[in-house]
Design an enzyme around this catalytic site. Structure first.
Site, PDB file in Angstrom:
ATOM      1  N   SER A  99     -12.224   2.058  -2.324  1.00 54.00           N
ATOM      2  CA  SER A  99     -12.467   2.865  -3.524  1.00 54.00           C
ATOM      3  C   SER A  99     -13.893   3.381  -3.637  1.00 54.00           C
ATOM      4  CB  SER A  99     -12.098   2.086  -4.798  1.00 54.00           C
ATOM      5  OG  SER A  99     -10.722   1.762  -4.793  1.00 54.00           O
ATOM      6  N   ALA A 156     -11.900   2.367   4.180  1.00 58.36           N
ATOM      7  CA  ALA A 156     -10.901   1.519   3.523  1.00 58.36           C
ATOM      8  C   ALA A 156     -10.047   2.319   2.532  1.00 58.36           C
ATOM      9  CB  ALA A 156     -11.587   0.367   2.814  1.00 58.36           C
ATOM     10  N   HIS A 157      -9.101   1.603   1.908  1.00 61.60           N
ATOM     11  CA  HIS A 157      -8.137   2.268   1.026  1.00 61.60           C
ATOM     12  C   HIS A 157      -8.795   2.892  -0.200  1.00 61.60           C
ATOM     13  CE1 HIS A 157      -7.349  -1.954  -0.966  1.00 61.60           C
ATOM     14  NE2 HIS A 157      -8.566  -1.533  -1.154  1.00 61.60           N
ATOM     15  N   ASN A 158      -8.252   4.049  -0.566  1.00 57.47           N
ATOM     16  CA  ASN A 158      -8.669   4.797  -1.754  1.00 57.47           C
ATOM     17  C   ASN A 158     -10.099   5.299  -1.722  1.00 57.47           C
ATOM     18  OD1 ASN A 158      -6.385   2.767  -3.032  1.00 57.47           O
ATOM     19  ND2 ASN A 158      -6.387   4.779  -4.011  1.00 57.47           N
ATOM     20  N   GLN A 182       0.866  -1.180   0.000  1.00 50.15           N
ATOM     21  CA  GLN A 182       0.000   0.000   0.000  1.00 50.15           C
ATOM     22  C   GLN A 182       0.905   1.234   0.000  1.00 50.15           C
ATOM     23  OE1 GLN A 182      -3.768  -0.765   0.206  1.00 50.15           O
ATOM     24  NE2 GLN A 182      -2.544  -2.430  -0.656  1.00 50.15           N
TER      25      GLN A 182
END
Length: 344
Positions: A260, A240-242, A199
């Site tokens: 995302s 969460a990520h993005n 990441q």
């Protein structure tokens, strides 16, 4: 600290109705009001309490018209709820004196920029290359990673972790146990196993953001996970990520936002709502507690349920489900009558 109704009215731009010399020293809920406290009336459901409350002063809207005698001194304002929030902010500043300087047992690595007006509590660690703005408060046991940025007037309460290269804006509050920039949940299936995807991105938090205790905002795989200005996140939330959360959106406890997902501005999200990954939620969307959002949502929708549907439709569905036992009895009786008719 004691204030008269007259003093309070001058601070908030209100109008006194009653004794301007009435003195208060604390705040109370209207149903629990007592002598020497100031309360407020903003929800019509609580109107009946204004006639029995023991509060010495009550903030009310300028349009409020009492139907019975009121013993409390009234201060009429445009927005009682916003006004009491402002008064409590003022009281909090008075009750919590400003603190500055570096306490013992703090570890600050080489190349850290930290303004002399800021505070760092014992057993905090500031990593190499971090930049700490003016009037920042970093309480004990916090960790600030390498090249992280903490903006002016931001507060990190005990145990906050800000990973490397993450950026926190100005006037933010991160409560105890918040984690900014831990790895996103990224793994690639290979030959029946899962290989970790590094990441390499970061988290960017805007200005005037408040993040509740033990909430986690994961770093992006590439690019940035973004929390825009004015966002308010409750305790125990997972971003969460993005992901991208738009300005002035609020989320209650235990919301989960998968990777995302893009959440618009000025949204209101109830507790335990789950968002699927890679979806886009428009601006001004309202989602009821425990709802599931599996797909894109246009601007301005009010949703509830799992999967979420229009709130009015959900209410009708809930009403129909409550009648199912009765409907099953009716269907069973009709089936018996049909069988009897067929025999004849």
């Amino acid at each position: 600290m004691q204030f008269t109704a007259e003093q309070i009215a001058s601070m908030v731009g209100g109008t006194v109705e009653g004794d301007p010399k009435t003195v208060v020293s604390t705040v109370s809920k209207i149903e629990e009001g007592h002598q020497g406290s100031i309360s407020f009336l903003s929800n019509p459901k609580y109107t009946h309490y204004i006639y029995t409350t023991g509060a010495s002063i009550v903030l009310v809207s300028r349009e409020f018209t009492p139907e019975q005698p009121v013993t409390a001194t009234l201060i009429r304002v445009d927005d009682p709820y916003a006004t009491v929030a402002m008064l409590m902010q003022m009281a909090a500043r008075m009750m919590n004196p400003d603190i500055k300087g570096i306490e013992p047992n703090v570890a600050i690595a080489d190349g850290v920029e930290i303004d002399e007006s800021s505070y760092v509590g014992s057993f905090a660690y500031i990593s190499k290359g971090a930049r700490i703005g003016r009037n920042v408060k970093i309480y004990p046991r916090c960790f600030v990673g390498s090249n992280a940025v903490i903006g002016d007037n931001t507060v990190l309460y005990p145990g906050v972790t800000v990973y490397h290269h993450c950026k926190i804006g100005e006037n933010c509050i991160l409560h105890a146990g918040v984690v900014i920039g831990a790895d996103g949940f990224g793994f690639a299936p290979v030959d029946g196993h899962y290989n970790k995807i590094p990441q390499l991105g970061n988290v960017v938090v805007g200005n005037n953001v408040e993040i509740g205790a033990n909430t986690c905002v994961d770093r992006a795989t590439m690019g940035s996970t973004v929390i825009e200005d004015g966002v308010k996140l409750d305790n125990l939330i997972q971003i969460a990520h993005n992901c991208h959360v738009g300005a002035d959106t609020v989320m209650a406890s235990q919301v989960g936002v998968a990777g995302s997902a893009k959440i618009g501005s000025h949204c209101m999200i109830g507790g335990q709502v789950g968002f699927a990954g890679h979806i886009k939620v428009g601006n001004g969307v309202q989602v009821g507690a425990q709802s599931g959002i599996p797909r894109d949502i246009p601007d301005g929708k009010v949703l509830m349920g799992y999967p979420a549907v229009d709130a009015g439709q959900f209410a009708r569905q809930a009403a129909a489900i409550a009648r199912l036992p009765e409907m099953m009895k009716t269907i069973s009786a009709l089936q018996k009558k049909i069988a009897e008719l067929e025999k004849k």
